[in-house]
Design a protein around this motif. Structure first.
Motif, short mmCIF file in Angstrom:
data_model
loop_
_atom_site.label_atom_id
_atom_site.label_comp_id
_atom_site.label_asym_id
_atom_site.label_seq_id
_atom_site.Cartn_x
_atom_site.Cartn_y
_atom_site.Cartn_z
N TYR A 1 0.84 -1.20 0.00
CA TYR A 1 0.00 0.00 0.00
C TYR A 1 0.88 1.26 0.00
CZ TYR A 1 -3.73 3.21 1.50
OH TYR A 1 -4.63 4.25 1.59
N VAL A 2 1.89 1.28 0.86
CA VAL A 2 2.80 2.43 0.93
C VAL A 2 3.67 2.49 -0.32
CG1 VAL A 2 4.71 3.47 2.22
CG2 VAL A 2 2.80 2.42 3.46
N VAL B 1 2.38 4.25 11.61
CA VAL B 1 2.90 3.08 10.90
C VAL B 1 3.30 3.44 9.47
CG1 VAL B 1 2.24 0.83 9.96
CG2 VAL B 1 1.73 1.38 12.34
N LYS B 2 2.46 4.23 8.82
CA LYS B 2 2.78 4.67 7.46
C LYS B 2 4.07 5.50 7.45
CE LYS B 2 0.87 7.23 3.54
NZ LYS B 2 -0.28 7.99 3.02
N GLU B 3 4.20 6.39 8.43
CA GLU B 3 5.40 7.22 8.53
C GLU B 3 6.64 6.35 8.72
OE1 GLU B 3 7.24 10.78 11.38
OE2 GLU B 3 5.17 10.13 11.62
N SER B 4 6.54 5.34 9.59
CA SER B 4 7.68 4.44 9.83
C SER B 4 8.05 3.66 8.57
CB SER B 4 7.35 3.45 10.96
OG SER B 4 7.08 4.13 12.16
N THR B 5 7.03 3.24 7.82
CA THR B 5 7.28 2.48 6.59
C THR B 5 7.96 3.37 5.55
OG1 THR B 5 5.29 1.18 7.06
CG2 THR B 5 6.23 0.99 4.85
N ILE B 6 7.51 4.60 5.42
CA ILE B 6 8.12 5.53 4.46
C ILE B 6 9.58 5.78 4.83
CG2 ILE B 6 8.12 7.93 3.67
CD1 ILE B 6 5.02 7.81 3.80
N VAL C 1 11.59 3.68 6.20
CA VAL C 1 12.35 2.52 5.76
C VAL C 1 12.65 2.65 4.26
CG1 VAL C 1 12.29 0.01 5.41
CG2 VAL C 1 11.46 0.99 7.56
N PHE C 2 11.66 3.05 3.48
CA PHE C 2 11.89 3.23 2.04
C PHE C 2 12.91 4.33 1.79
CE2 PHE C 2 8.14 0.63 1.37
CZ PHE C 2 8.40 0.04 0.15
N ASP C 3 12.89 5.39 2.60
CA ASP C 3 13.87 6.46 2.46
C ASP C 3 15.29 5.94 2.66
OD1 ASP C 3 11.93 8.35 1.93
OD2 ASP C 3 11.83 9.09 4.00
N LYS C 4 15.43 4.98 3.57
CA LYS C 4 16.76 4.40 3.86
C LYS C 4 17.28 3.55 2.70
CE LYS C 4 16.21 3.93 8.91
NZ LYS C 4 16.10 2.94 10.02
#
Length: 372
Positions: A25-26, A359-364, A366-369
Motif C-alpha cells: 500500500y505504501v 505506521v505509514k510514517e515508519s514504513t516511508i 524505511v523506504f527512504d533508507k
C-alpha cells in the motif's frame, strides 16, 4: 523517484498476508510497481492471480500447510519455491526485493550474489521461536536469522520485543513497524443484535490459536455466535463447521476482515504459551480490534496482553481457562456501560500506540533508507 521502479514481494504463502499488503500500500503511493511471488500451498491454484489488488505469480510445486510436521515435504517445497522464485527474479529484475519469511531468503541470497539489488526483510515471526526445538538448535536458528538481517538492506519487525529477541549484532538494522490496518475509523457499538454475542477470529487456523477454546465456548453458551475466517489445517475446519453457532467464512482479504470485525462484539486472539513464538505474538487481530473499537479477548501469557489490561480495552484470562473466560465475557456484556467504555478505550489505545499514520510514517522512513 523514477516511475519504473519495481518491488517484488516474496513469501511462501498462497496469498499476501496483511503485513505484506500494508507495505505494498505504501509502496504504491511512492510510485512502485509491485508483484507478489507466492507458493502453491493449496491445490488447483492458478499460476497468475490477483488478491486484494496485488498481482500474484505462484511458483514451485504444491506443498501443503504442514504446521511443523512433515519435514521432508517442507524441505522439498521450500527448495521448489526458491528455484521458481530465483528464475522469476532473474526475469523481472526488480529494484527492491521484499521477503517476509526465512524460507524465501535463499532465492534472494543467490540472486543478490550476481546482481546489485536492494532487499527488505519484513519479519512476521522470529524463526527461532516457531517450534519447540532444543534450545541449542533454536540459538543457532536465531544466529542464522541475525545474519539474514545483516545481509538485508533493511529489516522491519512488528514489535520491539521481536527485535530484542534477535542477536545484538544485527539490531541496528531493524525498524519497528507495527501490525496495524489502514485506519477504518471507529465503529460505535449499537447493542447486541438479537441478544446474540458475536466473537470473531481471523487468522491461521491452528490448535495453538485457541480454536478448541472457541469451540467449547460455542458449545456451552447458545448466545454466542462465532465467526471464523482464515486458512489452515483441514481437520480444524472440519471441527468448526460441525457447530450450528459457528460460521466459517473461508479466507478473507483484509478489508473483508475489518468489515466482519465491525459487525462483531469481541475479537478473539488466544495463543498457546507452549510455543515461545505465541508468547511473543504480535497479532493483526489486536490492532484490528483496537482500530474499530471492539474489546479484544487475549490470553494473559502473551506480552501484548499487558497493555490491554492497562487500557481496560479487553478481556485477559489464562489460556485454556474456558470457564473463567465465559464468565468474564457474560459479565462484561451484562454491564453495557462498562462494555461501551472498553470499546472507547480500545480506540484510544489504537490512536496512541497503533495509529495508521505512525505506521505509514515508519514504513516511508524505511523506504527512504533503502531508496536507490
Amino acid at each position: 523517484m523514477k516511475n519504473e521502479q519495481t518491488i517484488t514481494f516474496l513469501r511462501t504463502s498462497s496469498k499476501p498476508i496483511p503485513r505484506v499488503k500494508r507495505v505494498d500500500y505504501v509502496a504504491a503511493e511512492l510510485g512502485y510497481k509491485s508483484i507478489f511471488v507466492g507458493a502453491r500451498r493449496e491445490k488447483d491454484l492458478p499460476d497468475f492471480d490477483t488478491w486484494d489488488g496485488l498481482a500474484i505469480e505462484r511458483v514451485g510445486n504444491y506443498y501443503p500447510m504442514l504446521n511443523g510436521a512433515g519435514l521432508l515435504k517442507y524441505v522439498r517445497g521450500v527448495l521448489s519455491y526458491n528455484y521458481g522464485a530465483y528464475k522469476l527474479l532473474k526475469a523481472k529484475r526488480p529494484n527492491i526485493i521484499h521477503f517476509s519469511d526465512v524460507e524465501s531468503f535463499f532465492a534472494v541470497f543467490i540472486y543478490a550474489l550476481f546482481n546489485k539489488v536492494t532487499t527488505l526483510y519484513n519479519i512476521h515471526d522470529n524463526f527461532s521461536q516457531r517450534y519447540p526445538l532444543p534450545s541449542a538448535i533454536n540459538s543457532l536458528l536465531n544466529i542464522f536469522e541475525g545474519l539474514i538481517v545483516r545481509f538485508a538492506t533493511a529489516t522491519m519487525v512488528p514489535e520491539k520485543f521481536r527485535a530484542d529477541a534477535l542477536p545484538k549484532f544485527c539490531r541496528k538494522k531493524i525498524t519497528v513497524v507495527r501490525n496495524t490496518p489502514v485506519d477504518p475509523g471507529f465503529s460505535p457499538h449499537n447493542g447486541f443484535e438479537n441478544k446474540r454475542i458475536k466473537l470473531v477470529f481471523a487468522g491461521w487456523l491452528d490448535e495453538g490459536r485457541g480454536i478448541n477454546t472457541l469451540l467449547r465456548l460455542a458449545e456451552m453458551e447458545p448466545r454466542f455466535e462465532i465467526h471464523i475466517a482464515g486458512e489452515g489445517n483441514k481437520e480444524v475446519i472440519d471441527k468448526i463447521v460441525k457447530f450450528d453457532n459457528c460460521l466459517y467464512h473461508g479466507f478473507l482479504n483484509h478489508t473483508q476482515v475489518l468489515d466482519l470485525t465491525k459487525d462483531c462484539d469481541f475479537v478473539f486472539a488466544h495463543y498457546s504459551p507452549h510455543r515461545k513464538i505465541n508468547i511473543h505474538a504480535a497479532p493483526n487481530k489486536l490492532a484490528e480490534s483496537l482500530a474499530v473499537g471492539r474489546p479484544v479477548i487475549i490470553n494473559s501469557e502473551t506480552l501484548v496482553s499487558k497493555p490491554v489490561s492497562q487500557f481496560s480495552c479487553g478481556i485477559v484470562t489464562p489460556y485454556n481457562d474456558v470457564a473463567h473466560l465465559h464468565k468474564e465475557i457474560i459479565e462484561l456484556c451484562e454491564n453495557y456501560t462498562e462494555y461501551k467504555s472498553a470499546c472507547v478505550n480500545a480506540r484510544r489505545f489504537f490512536e496512541r500506540e497503533y495509529s495508521w499514520e505512525s505506521v505509514k510514517e515508519s514504513t516511508i522512513k524505511v523506504f527512504d533508507k533503502i531508496e536507490i
